[in-house]
Every structure is written in C-alpha cells, then in structure tokens.
Scaffold this motif. Structure first.
Motif, PDB file in Angstrom:
ATOM      1  N   LEU A 192       0.866  -1.171   0.000  1.00  0.00           N
ATOM      2  CA  LEU A 192       0.000   0.000   0.000  1.00  0.00           C
ATOM      3  C   LEU A 192       0.899   1.214   0.000  1.00  0.00           C
ATOM      4  CD1 LEU A 192      -2.660  -0.999   2.698  1.00  0.00           C
ATOM      5  CD2 LEU A 192      -3.052  -0.765   0.245  1.00  0.00           C
ATOM      6  N   VAL A 193       0.606   2.162  -0.878  1.00  0.00           N
ATOM      7  CA  VAL A 193       1.442   3.351  -0.995  1.00  0.00           C
ATOM      8  C   VAL A 193       0.572   4.580  -0.824  1.00  0.00           C
ATOM      9  CG1 VAL A 193       3.011   4.664  -2.448  1.00  0.00           C
ATOM     10  CG2 VAL A 193       3.018   2.158  -2.551  1.00  0.00           C
ATOM     11  N   GLU A 194       0.904   5.392   0.199  1.00  0.00           N
ATOM     12  CA  GLU A 194       0.166   6.637   0.415  1.00  0.00           C
ATOM     13  C   GLU A 194       0.960   7.795  -0.167  1.00  0.00           C
ATOM     14  OE1 GLU A 194      -0.105   4.492   4.549  1.00  0.00           O
ATOM     15  OE2 GLU A 194       1.439   4.927   3.062  1.00  0.00           O
ATOM     16  N   TYR A 195       0.243   8.817  -0.609  1.00  0.00           N
ATOM     17  CA  TYR A 195       0.889  10.052  -1.002  1.00  0.00           C
ATOM     18  C   TYR A 195      -0.130  11.180  -0.922  1.00  0.00           C
ATOM     19  CZ  TYR A 195      -0.960   8.357  -5.480  1.00  0.00           C
ATOM     20  OH  TYR A 195      -1.763   7.842  -6.470  1.00  0.00           O
ATOM     21  N   GLY A 196       0.374  12.400  -1.000  1.00  0.00           N
ATOM     22  CA  GLY A 196      -0.511  13.557  -0.945  1.00  0.00           C
ATOM     23  C   GLY A 196      -0.355  14.404   0.294  1.00  0.00           C
ATOM     24  N   GLY A 197       0.482  13.976   1.243  1.00  0.00           N
ATOM     25  CA  GLY A 197       0.696  14.776   2.437  1.00  0.00           C
ATOM     26  C   GLY A 197       1.494  16.028   2.139  1.00  0.00           C
ATOM     27  N   GLY A 198       1.653  16.855   3.156  1.00  0.00           N
ATOM     28  CA  GLY A 198       2.427  18.072   2.978  1.00  0.00           C
ATOM     29  C   GLY A 198       2.187  19.044   4.098  1.00  0.00           C
ATOM     30  N   LEU A 199       2.690  20.254   3.894  1.00  0.00           N
ATOM     31  CA  LEU A 199       2.528  21.337   4.855  1.00  0.00           C
ATOM     32  C   LEU A 199       1.387  22.233   4.376  1.00  0.00           C
ATOM     33  CD1 LEU A 199       3.471  23.106   7.251  1.00  0.00           C
ATOM     34  CD2 LEU A 199       5.095  24.179   5.668  1.00  0.00           C
ATOM     35  N   VAL A 200       0.448  22.505   5.260  1.00  0.00           N
ATOM     36  CA  VAL A 200      -0.704  23.320   4.887  1.00  0.00           C
ATOM     37  C   VAL A 200      -1.056  24.235   6.051  1.00  0.00           C
ATOM     38  CG1 VAL A 200      -2.358  21.563   5.656  1.00  0.00           C
ATOM     39  CG2 VAL A 200      -3.042  23.220   3.907  1.00  0.00           C
ATOM     40  N   GLN A 201      -1.600  25.389   5.736  1.00  0.00           N
ATOM     41  CA  GLN A 201      -2.010  26.319   6.788  1.00  0.00           C
ATOM     42  C   GLN A 201      -3.341  25.891   7.394  1.00  0.00           C
ATOM     43  OE1 GLN A 201      -2.083  30.246   5.053  1.00  0.00           O
ATOM     44  NE2 GLN A 201       0.117  30.507   5.328  1.00  0.00           N
ATOM     45  N   PRO A 202      -3.600  26.294   8.626  1.00  0.00           N
ATOM     46  CA  PRO A 202      -4.908  26.014   9.223  1.00  0.00           C
ATOM     47  C   PRO A 202      -6.036  26.511   8.329  1.00  0.00           C
ATOM     48  CG  PRO A 202      -3.410  26.817  10.885  1.00  0.00           C
ATOM     49  CD  PRO A 202      -2.694  26.958   9.582  1.00  0.00           C
ATOM     50  N   GLY A 203      -7.064  25.674   8.203  1.00  0.00           N
ATOM     51  CA  GLY A 203      -8.166  25.989   7.312  1.00  0.00           C
ATOM     52  C   GLY A 203      -7.994  25.468   5.905  1.00  0.00           C
ATOM     53  N   GLY A 204      -6.821  24.989   5.600  1.00  0.00           N
ATOM     54  CA  GLY A 204      -6.529  24.489   4.268  1.00  0.00           C
ATOM     55  C   GLY A 204      -7.021  23.062   4.050  1.00  0.00           C
ATOM     56  N   SER A 205      -6.698  22.546   2.865  1.00  0.00           N
ATOM     57  CA  SER A 205      -7.149  21.216   2.466  1.00  0.00           C
ATOM     58  C   SER A 205      -6.015  20.402   1.869  1.00  0.00           C
ATOM     59  CB  SER A 205      -8.273  21.327   1.418  1.00  0.00           C
ATOM     60  OG  SER A 205      -9.406  21.983   1.941  1.00  0.00           O
ATOM     61  N   LEU A 206      -6.149  19.106   1.975  1.00  0.00           N
ATOM     62  CA  LEU A 206      -5.250  18.153   1.324  1.00  0.00           C
ATOM     63  C   LEU A 206      -6.072  16.947   0.889  1.00  0.00           C
ATOM     64  CD1 LEU A 206      -2.111  17.988   3.671  1.00  0.00           C
ATOM     65  CD2 LEU A 206      -2.159  18.914   1.342  1.00  0.00           C
ATOM     66  N   ARG A 207      -5.562  16.251  -0.101  1.00  0.00           N
ATOM     67  CA  ARG A 207      -6.198  15.000  -0.511  1.00  0.00           C
ATOM     68  C   ARG A 207      -5.145  13.904  -0.475  1.00  0.00           C
ATOM     69  NH1 ARG A 207      -8.551  12.925  -6.303  1.00  0.00           N
ATOM     70  NH2 ARG A 207     -10.362  11.757  -5.500  1.00  0.00           N
ATOM     71  N   LEU A 208      -5.361  12.946   0.401  1.00  0.00           N
ATOM     72  CA  LEU A 208      -4.445  11.819   0.512  1.00  0.00           C
ATOM     73  C   LEU A 208      -4.943  10.670  -0.356  1.00  0.00           C
ATOM     74  CD1 LEU A 208      -3.873  11.754   4.378  1.00  0.00           C
ATOM     75  CD2 LEU A 208      -2.760  13.165   2.649  1.00  0.00           C
ATOM     76  N   SER A 209      -3.993   9.975  -0.946  1.00  0.00           N
ATOM     77  CA  SER A 209      -4.311   8.819  -1.771  1.00  0.00           C
ATOM     78  C   SER A 209      -3.609   7.590  -1.218  1.00  0.00           C
ATOM     79  CB  SER A 209      -3.858   9.043  -3.213  1.00  0.00           C
ATOM     80  OG  SER A 209      -4.470  10.171  -3.779  1.00  0.00           O
ATOM     81  N   CYS A 210      -4.220   6.454  -1.421  1.00  0.00           N
ATOM     82  CA  CYS A 210      -3.635   5.178  -1.015  1.00  0.00           C
ATOM     83  C   CYS A 210      -3.869   4.198  -2.159  1.00  0.00           C
ATOM     84  CB  CYS A 210      -4.275   4.679   0.263  1.00  0.00           C
ATOM     85  SG  CYS A 210      -3.813   2.991   0.722  1.00  0.00           S
ATOM     86  N   ALA A 211      -2.789   3.787  -2.785  1.00  0.00           N
ATOM     87  CA  ALA A 211      -2.882   2.875  -3.919  1.00  0.00           C
ATOM     88  C   ALA A 211      -2.395   1.495  -3.520  1.00  0.00           C
ATOM     89  CB  ALA A 211      -2.057   3.401  -5.088  1.00  0.00           C
ATOM     90  N   ALA A 212      -3.136   0.481  -3.921  1.00  0.00           N
ATOM     91  CA  ALA A 212      -2.764  -0.896  -3.615  1.00  0.00           C
ATOM     92  C   ALA A 212      -2.040  -1.523  -4.789  1.00  0.00           C
ATOM     93  CB  ALA A 212      -4.004  -1.715  -3.288  1.00  0.00           C
ATOM     94  N   HIS A 213      -1.003  -2.275  -4.465  1.00  0.00           N
ATOM     95  CA  HIS A 213      -0.240  -2.987  -5.491  1.00  0.00           C
ATOM     96  C   HIS A 213      -0.093  -4.438  -5.063  1.00  0.00           C
ATOM     97  CE1 HIS A 213       0.920   0.860  -7.330  1.00  0.00           C
ATOM     98  NE2 HIS A 213       1.025   1.295  -6.093  1.00  0.00           N
ATOM     99  N   GLY A 214      -0.279  -5.343  -5.998  1.00  0.00           N
ATOM    100  CA  GLY A 214      -0.088  -6.751  -5.693  1.00  0.00           C
ATOM    101  C   GLY A 214      -1.321  -7.462  -5.163  1.00  0.00           C
ATOM    102  N   PHE A 215      -2.397  -6.745  -4.946  1.00  0.00           N
ATOM    103  CA  PHE A 215      -3.653  -7.360  -4.537  1.00  0.00           C
ATOM    104  C   PHE A 215      -4.781  -6.390  -4.870  1.00  0.00           C
ATOM    105  CE2 PHE A 215      -4.966  -5.186  -0.547  1.00  0.00           C
ATOM    106  CZ  PHE A 215      -3.861  -4.372  -0.361  1.00  0.00           C
ATOM    107  N   THR A 216      -6.007  -6.904  -4.867  1.00  0.00           N
ATOM    108  CA  THR A 216      -7.158  -6.075  -5.180  1.00  0.00           C
ATOM    109  C   THR A 216      -7.864  -5.651  -3.895  1.00  0.00           C
ATOM    110  OG1 THR A 216      -9.274  -5.988  -6.342  1.00  0.00           O
ATOM    111  CG2 THR A 216      -8.616  -8.123  -5.481  1.00  0.00           C
ATOM    112  N   LEU A 217      -8.317  -4.402  -3.900  1.00  0.00           N
ATOM    113  CA  LEU A 217      -8.988  -3.868  -2.711  1.00  0.00           C
ATOM    114  C   LEU A 217     -10.445  -4.269  -2.601  1.00  0.00           C
ATOM    115  CD1 LEU A 217      -7.655  -0.184  -2.599  1.00  0.00           C
ATOM    116  CD2 LEU A 217      -6.826  -2.188  -1.360  1.00  0.00           C
TER     117      LEU A 217
END
Length: 120
Positions: free
Chosen positions: A4-29
């Motif tokens: 499982l590989v996550e990405y999309g994190g980072g530094l954001v100011q209060p009130g801001g937004s982020l979208r995290l993703s989690c991709a599966a490899h080697g098996f089906t979700l």
C-alpha cells in the motif's frame, strides 16, 4: 509484492485542504475495508476513517466528522481521504490499512505513511 502506498501529504495552513491517496499494489482492494489512521507526534496511532468493502459504509472519528471524507474506487485500486478545514491537531503521519472489516486496530496490510503538517 503486496504493498500500500500513500501520497498527498504536505505542509498546509490552518483551514486548508489536502487530498491523501492510497494505492494498492499486488492485490485487489475489492474485498477489503480500507481505513486511515493517524499518528500524532508522541501519541499512539488512532483510527480516523474507514470505508467498508461490502456497501461502502463510511465511519469517522468524532474529531474529523464533517471535515474529512473517505472514498474508494475499486477499479483504480485506490482509496482517498479528503481533508478540509484542517487544524493544527490534525498534524501527524497518516497511514492507510486494508482489513476485512472496519476495526479500531487496522489490518494486516499497512502503507508507509504520509506526513501531514498543519501550521501557520
């Protein structure tokens, strides 16, 4: 290789937004509930949200209800966590996990985590 590989994190100011993703490899979700956990500095890892495999039911920790949204696309073998109205207390490493049912412990498969820092 099961991964499982996550990405999309980072530094954001209060009130801001982020979208995290989690991709599966080697098996089906398709047959797995998918959870997101968060580990704040110096604290235990705790569940934030989960989406079931069977009917897509969603669950949220009280602290993130109304601000975070979990979703999945089995065709893309990916799960997302949309983080809105972020607060400094949302800071931490976010992990995704694949489990048979949504639980407070998580499953056998974990990603490596992605750092989210909310700071002005």
């Amino acid at each position: 290789q099961v991964q499982l590989v996550e990405y999309g994190g980072g530094l954001v100011q209060p009130g801001g937004s982020l979208r995290l993703s989690c991709a599966a490899h080697g098996f089906t979700l398709d047959y797995y509930a998918m959870g997101w956990f968060r580990q704040a500095p110096g604290k235990e890892r705790k569940g934030v949200s989960c989406i079931s495999a069977k009917d897509g039911s969603t669950y949220y920790a009280d602290s993130v209800k109304g601000r975070f949204t979990i979703s999945r696309d089995n065709a893309k073998n990916t799960v997302w966590l949309q983080l809105n109205s972020l607060k400094p207390e949302d800071t931490g490493v976010y992990y995704c996990t694949a489990e048979r049912l949504c639980t407070s412990a998580g499953g056998d498969y974990w990603g490596q985590g992605t750092q989210v820092t909310v700071s002005s």
